[in-house]
Enzyme design. Structure first.
Site, PDB file in Angstrom:
ATOM      1  N   HIS A  28      29.190  24.151  10.714  1.00 32.80           N
ATOM      2  CA  HIS A  28      29.266  22.739  11.118  1.00 32.80           C
ATOM      3  C   HIS A  28      30.072  21.894  10.139  1.00 32.80           C
ATOM      4  CE1 HIS A  28      26.620  23.400  14.438  1.00 32.80           C
ATOM      5  NE2 HIS A  28      25.595  23.747  13.686  1.00 32.80           N
ATOM      6  N   ASP A  51      20.119  31.918  16.088  1.00 35.73           N
ATOM      7  CA  ASP A  51      19.320  30.910  16.795  1.00 35.73           C
ATOM      8  C   ASP A  51      19.519  30.985  18.306  1.00 35.73           C
ATOM      9  OD1 ASP A  51      21.908  30.053  16.299  1.00 35.73           O
ATOM     10  OD2 ASP A  51      21.316  28.252  15.188  1.00 35.73           O
ATOM     11  N   ASP A  55      26.686  31.762  16.742  1.00 35.05           N
ATOM     12  CA  ASP A  55      25.543  30.857  16.545  1.00 35.05           C
ATOM     13  C   ASP A  55      25.321  30.104  17.870  1.00 35.05           C
ATOM     14  OD1 ASP A  55      24.090  29.355  13.920  1.00 35.05           O
ATOM     15  OD2 ASP A  55      24.367  28.038  15.656  1.00 35.05           O
TER      16      ASP A  55
END
Ligand code: SP5
Ligand code: ZN
Length: 346
Positions: free
Chosen positions: A159, A285, A196
């Site tokens: 990110h 995740d 992810d």
């Protein structure tokens, strides 16, 4: 498979984050690394080796100097200015098109941060630099001829943009490694595959106008999932990079079968690009019931799919650096990592 890991991440241990408006204990914890290491040792994956220090230059190749100085100095300045000693979390957010940069310690966090999920404590910068060194040490092993290396990075990185932190990320470990790979192998190109559950907005931004790095991301659609403002299919790159960014946003609740179909589409794009190296931004995740992705807005992958994901990726037959990103279902995280790595090795 060589694993690169260090204990320096322990210095980054903020107590809490603001998650959708609630101050909650932070999900991105040092225990994640402990769980992963224990599972690697049980599965006899290794050796586990320490990173070496690469200095600041390979980090500066990706990140803005003012941002790096900010990360290194803000915690002390924030506390002196009256900010809460628990962690730096911005209270005022810069809407960049209507503001100018600001250096006041209570304002700078709002300039360099895009959410409330990247709290900074005294040891955050040291931990983030160590994570970048872990990724760089892995990249160096690929340059020396290794086929697959696992960089156990914490804090994660995908990110983080050129001058922005957010989503538990401060330095973009995968981007730093990819840049190092292409700068140290003449004429080389690199693909980054991001699995992810959240879109890798930072990595996308860093390489958006580049045609020597292909970025491909499979993630929960920004229609309903963080980071919301990026990750749509029509973001295809710009300028020289047009056509070198591929987003595959998926619906909530996706299971193993649909996921593997999207993965094969991503792998076809990478095979067409025919890069010299692959960097895999490996988040876990996507696992069913991940507490950060949320029950309503995440994916529903089972433990059994991670070895399959590894095998599909291994079929590319590319030198591969696996960079640890997210994954917060702590009881399953270690086994999911082991599954992916074992699949990659087959
Ligand atoms: C590296 C990484 O995985 N970072 C993720 C950071 C996500 N932070 C904010 C997530 C907000 C999701 N809200 C969904 C609520 C479900 N209960
Ligand atoms: Zn994530």
């Amino acid at each position: 498979m060589i694993v690169i890991a260090s204990d320096t991440h322990l210095q980054h241990n903020p107590p809490h984050e603001f998650l959708d408006g609630a101050l909650v204990p932070i999900f991105e914890t040092p225990a994640r690394v402990a769980i992963i290491r224990a599972a690697l040792e049980r599965a006899a994956i290794g050796p586990i080796v320490a990173p070496r220090s690469f200095g600041i230059e390979p980090v500066r190749a990706v990140h803005d100097d003012g941002y790096l100085t900010y990360l290194e100095t803000i915690y002390d300045r924030w506390v002196v200015a009256g900010g809460a000693p628990e962690a730096v979390i911005p209270g005022t957010l810069a809407v960049r098109w209507m503001t100018r940069p600001h250096t006041h310690p209570l304002a700078a966090p709002g300039y360099y941060t895009f959410d409330t999920c990247a709290p900074i404590v005294a040891g955050t910068y040291a931990a983030a630099r160590a994570a970048a060194d872990i990724a760089l040490t892995g990249a160096e092993r690929l340059l020396a001829g290794e086929r697959c290396v696992y960089a156990l990075c914490r804090p994660p990185g995908h990110h983080a943009g050129r001058d922005l932190c957010g989503g538990y990320c401060f330095l973009n470990n995968a981007a730093i490694a990819a840049e190092y790979l292409i700068r140290n192998a003449a004429g080389a190109t690199c693909a980054i595959l991001d699995i992810d559950v959240h879109h890798g907005n930072g990595t996308q931004q860093i390489f958006y106008e580049r045609n020597d790095v292909l970025f491909v991301s499979i993630h929960a659609s920004p229609d309903y999932q963080y980071p919301f403002f990026l990750g749509y299919a029509d973001e295809r790159g710009a300028g020289a990079g047009e056509g070198y960014n591929l987003n595959l946003p998926l619906a909530a609740g996706v299971g193993n079968r649909e996921y593997l179909l999207a993965l094969d589409q991503a792998l076809r794009a990478i095979a067409d690009f025919a890069p010299r190296f692959l960097v895999l931004s490996a988040g876990f995740d996507t696992f069913a019931g991940d507490p950060v992705a949320g029950h309503g807005g995440g994916f529903a992958l089972s433990m059994a799919v991670y070895p399959q994901i590894g095998r599909h990726i291994a079929a590319l037959n590319l030198p591969t650096l696996v960079v640890q990103e997210g994954g917060y279902a702590i009881e399953a995280l270690g086994d999911n990592v082991v599954g992916l790595l074992q699949g990659l090795e087959e």
